[in-house]
Design a protein around this motif. Structure first.
Motif, PDB file in Angstrom:
ATOM      1  N   VAL A  67     -25.779 135.836 -13.506  1.00 22.28           N
ATOM      2  CA  VAL A  67     -24.660 136.121 -12.600  1.00 22.28           C
ATOM      3  C   VAL A  67     -23.331 135.632 -13.155  1.00 22.28           C
ATOM      4  O   VAL A  67     -22.281 135.897 -12.556  1.00 22.28           O
ATOM      5  CB  VAL A  67     -24.894 135.510 -11.208  1.00 22.28           C
ATOM      6  N   LYS A  68     -23.370 134.933 -14.263  1.00 20.87           N
ATOM      7  CA  LYS A  68     -22.149 134.360 -14.826  1.00 20.87           C
ATOM      8  C   LYS A  68     -21.134 135.465 -15.126  1.00 20.87           C
ATOM      9  O   LYS A  68     -21.472 136.492 -15.708  1.00 20.87           O
ATOM     10  CB  LYS A  68     -22.501 133.590 -16.098  1.00 20.87           C
ATOM     11  N   GLY A  69     -19.899 135.250 -14.704  1.00 21.45           N
ATOM     12  CA  GLY A  69     -18.858 136.246 -14.905  1.00 21.45           C
ATOM     13  C   GLY A  69     -18.742 137.252 -13.773  1.00 21.45           C
ATOM     14  O   GLY A  69     -17.750 137.978 -13.684  1.00 21.45           O
ATOM     15  N   ARG A  70     -19.746 137.318 -12.919  1.00 22.18           N
ATOM     16  CA  ARG A  70     -19.725 138.258 -11.788  1.00 22.18           C
ATOM     17  C   ARG A  70     -19.651 137.540 -10.441  1.00 22.18           C
ATOM     18  O   ARG A  70     -19.046 138.046  -9.504  1.00 22.18           O
ATOM     19  CB  ARG A  70     -20.969 139.146 -11.808  1.00 22.18           C
ATOM     20  N   PHE A  71     -20.280 136.389 -10.341  1.00 20.91           N
ATOM     21  CA  PHE A  71     -20.342 135.644  -9.092  1.00 20.91           C
ATOM     22  C   PHE A  71     -19.448 134.403  -9.187  1.00 20.91           C
ATOM     23  O   PHE A  71     -19.320 133.800 -10.251  1.00 20.91           O
ATOM     24  CB  PHE A  71     -21.761 135.182  -8.799  1.00 20.91           C
ATOM     25  N   MET A  82     -19.245 126.990   2.390  1.00 16.97           N
ATOM     26  CA  MET A  82     -19.339 127.359   0.986  1.00 16.97           C
ATOM     27  C   MET A  82     -19.419 128.880   0.909  1.00 16.97           C
ATOM     28  O   MET A  82     -19.962 129.519   1.818  1.00 16.97           O
ATOM     29  CB  MET A  82     -20.590 126.737   0.350  1.00 16.97           C
ATOM     30  N   TYR A  83     -18.898 129.421  -0.164  1.00 16.25           N
ATOM     31  CA  TYR A  83     -18.868 130.866  -0.320  1.00 16.25           C
ATOM     32  C   TYR A  83     -19.511 131.291  -1.632  1.00 16.25           C
ATOM     33  O   TYR A  83     -19.532 130.534  -2.604  1.00 16.25           O
ATOM     34  CB  TYR A  83     -17.423 131.384  -0.294  1.00 16.25           C
ATOM     35  N   LEU A  84     -20.004 132.519  -1.630  1.00 10.99           N
ATOM     36  CA  LEU A  84     -20.486 133.137  -2.861  1.00 10.99           C
ATOM     37  C   LEU A  84     -19.857 134.521  -2.939  1.00 10.99           C
ATOM     38  O   LEU A  84     -20.242 135.425  -2.186  1.00 10.99           O
ATOM     39  CB  LEU A  84     -22.017 133.248  -2.873  1.00 10.99           C
ATOM     40  N   GLN A  85     -18.872 134.652  -3.814  1.00 10.02           N
ATOM     41  CA  GLN A  85     -18.241 135.945  -4.039  1.00 10.02           C
ATOM     42  C   GLN A  85     -19.022 136.666  -5.115  1.00 10.02           C
ATOM     43  O   GLN A  85     -19.154 136.164  -6.238  1.00 10.02           O
ATOM     44  CB  GLN A  85     -16.784 135.764  -4.484  1.00 10.02           C
ATOM     45  N   MET A  86     -19.543 137.820  -4.782  1.00  9.84           N
ATOM     46  CA  MET A  86     -20.375 138.587  -5.703  1.00  9.84           C
ATOM     47  C   MET A  86     -19.666 139.898  -6.041  1.00  9.84           C
ATOM     48  O   MET A  86     -19.424 140.712  -5.151  1.00  9.84           O
ATOM     49  CB  MET A  86     -21.742 138.865  -5.070  1.00  9.84           C
ATOM     50  N   ASN A  87     -19.351 140.069  -7.301  1.00  9.57           N
ATOM     51  CA  ASN A  87     -18.692 141.287  -7.773  1.00  9.57           C
ATOM     52  C   ASN A  87     -19.612 142.036  -8.725  1.00  9.57           C
ATOM     53  O   ASN A  87     -20.569 141.478  -9.256  1.00  9.57           O
ATOM     54  CB  ASN A  87     -17.387 140.938  -8.489  1.00  9.57           C
ATOM     55  N   SER A  88     -19.306 143.298  -8.927  1.00  8.73           N
ATOM     56  CA  SER A  88     -20.083 144.138  -9.854  1.00  8.73           C
ATOM     57  C   SER A  88     -21.577 144.017  -9.573  1.00  8.73           C
ATOM     58  O   SER A  88     -22.379 143.788 -10.489  1.00  8.73           O
ATOM     59  CB  SER A  88     -19.775 143.738 -11.302  1.00  8.73           C
ATOM     60  N   LEU A  89     -21.941 144.169  -8.342  1.00 10.20           N
ATOM     61  CA  LEU A  89     -23.337 143.994  -7.948  1.00 10.20           C
ATOM     62  C   LEU A  89     -24.238 145.037  -8.593  1.00 10.20           C
ATOM     63  O   LEU A  89     -23.839 146.190  -8.802  1.00 10.20           O
ATOM     64  CB  LEU A  89     -23.461 144.036  -6.431  1.00 10.20           C
ATOM     65  N   LYS A  90     -25.448 144.604  -8.893  1.00  8.98           N
ATOM     66  CA  LYS A  90     -26.454 145.458  -9.514  1.00  8.98           C
ATOM     67  C   LYS A  90     -27.686 145.515  -8.616  1.00  8.98           C
ATOM     68  O   LYS A  90     -27.917 144.596  -7.822  1.00  8.98           O
ATOM     69  CB  LYS A  90     -26.855 144.867 -10.866  1.00  8.98           C
ATOM     70  N   PRO A  91     -28.495 146.547  -8.765  1.00  9.05           N
ATOM     71  CA  PRO A  91     -29.737 146.595  -7.982  1.00  9.05           C
ATOM     72  C   PRO A  91     -30.610 145.358  -8.187  1.00  9.05           C
ATOM     73  O   PRO A  91     -31.299 144.925  -7.264  1.00  9.05           O
ATOM     74  CB  PRO A  91     -30.421 147.864  -8.499  1.00  9.05           C
ATOM     75  N   ASP A  92     -30.561 144.772  -9.376  1.00  8.36           N
ATOM     76  CA  ASP A  92     -31.344 143.559  -9.645  1.00  8.36           C
ATOM     77  C   ASP A  92     -30.869 142.358  -8.839  1.00  8.36           C
ATOM     78  O   ASP A  92     -31.566 141.337  -8.789  1.00  8.36           O
ATOM     79  CB  ASP A  92     -31.288 143.204 -11.137  1.00  8.36           C
TER      80      ASP A  92
END
Length: 121
Positions: A67-71, A82-92
């Motif tokens: 997830v490095k670079g995306r989350f 606490m937050y988790l921003q998730m970008n460029s999500l993938k089916p995995d």
């Protein structure tokens, strides 16, 4: 211990973004080590990333390679969230996401109930 409640999960398409929240209650949240884990169907729970007090005025954050670079993990101590921003999500990335907290990183004794994230291709 702190009580943790996740929110923000949902169904998105590949490439979309999503932000998860983990609301906490209890004492001494600002010094708690916090983390996100996830568990996909048929797989073991895996570490996504964590944030812990660095001992000075900042926090140390680390991420799983997947997830490095995306989350991005952040925390708002005033809102004890606490937050988790998730970008460029993938089916995995499809999984139930859990937040966890504890006095020390790697020793988490408080867990949320989990929130489902589903990424369609």
């Amino acid at each position: 211990q702190v009580q943790l409640v996740e929110s923000g999960g949902g169904l998105v398409q590949a490439g979309d973004s999503l932000r998860l929240s983990c609301a906490a209650s209890g004492r001494a949240f600002s010094r708690y080590a916090m983390a996100w884990f996830r568990q996909a169907p048929g797989k073991e729970r895996e570490f996504v990333g964590g944030i812990r007090w660095s001992g000075s005025i900042s926090y140390f954050v680390d991420y799983a390679d997947s997830v490095k670079g995306r989350f991005t993990i952040s925390r708002d101590n005033a809102r004890i969230t606490m937050y988790l921003q998730m970008n460029s999500l993938k089916p995995d990335d499809t999984a139930v996401y859990y937040c966890a907290g504890g006095a020390h990183a790697g020793s988490y004794d408080s867990w949320g109930q989990g929130t489902q994230v589903t990424v369609s291709s």
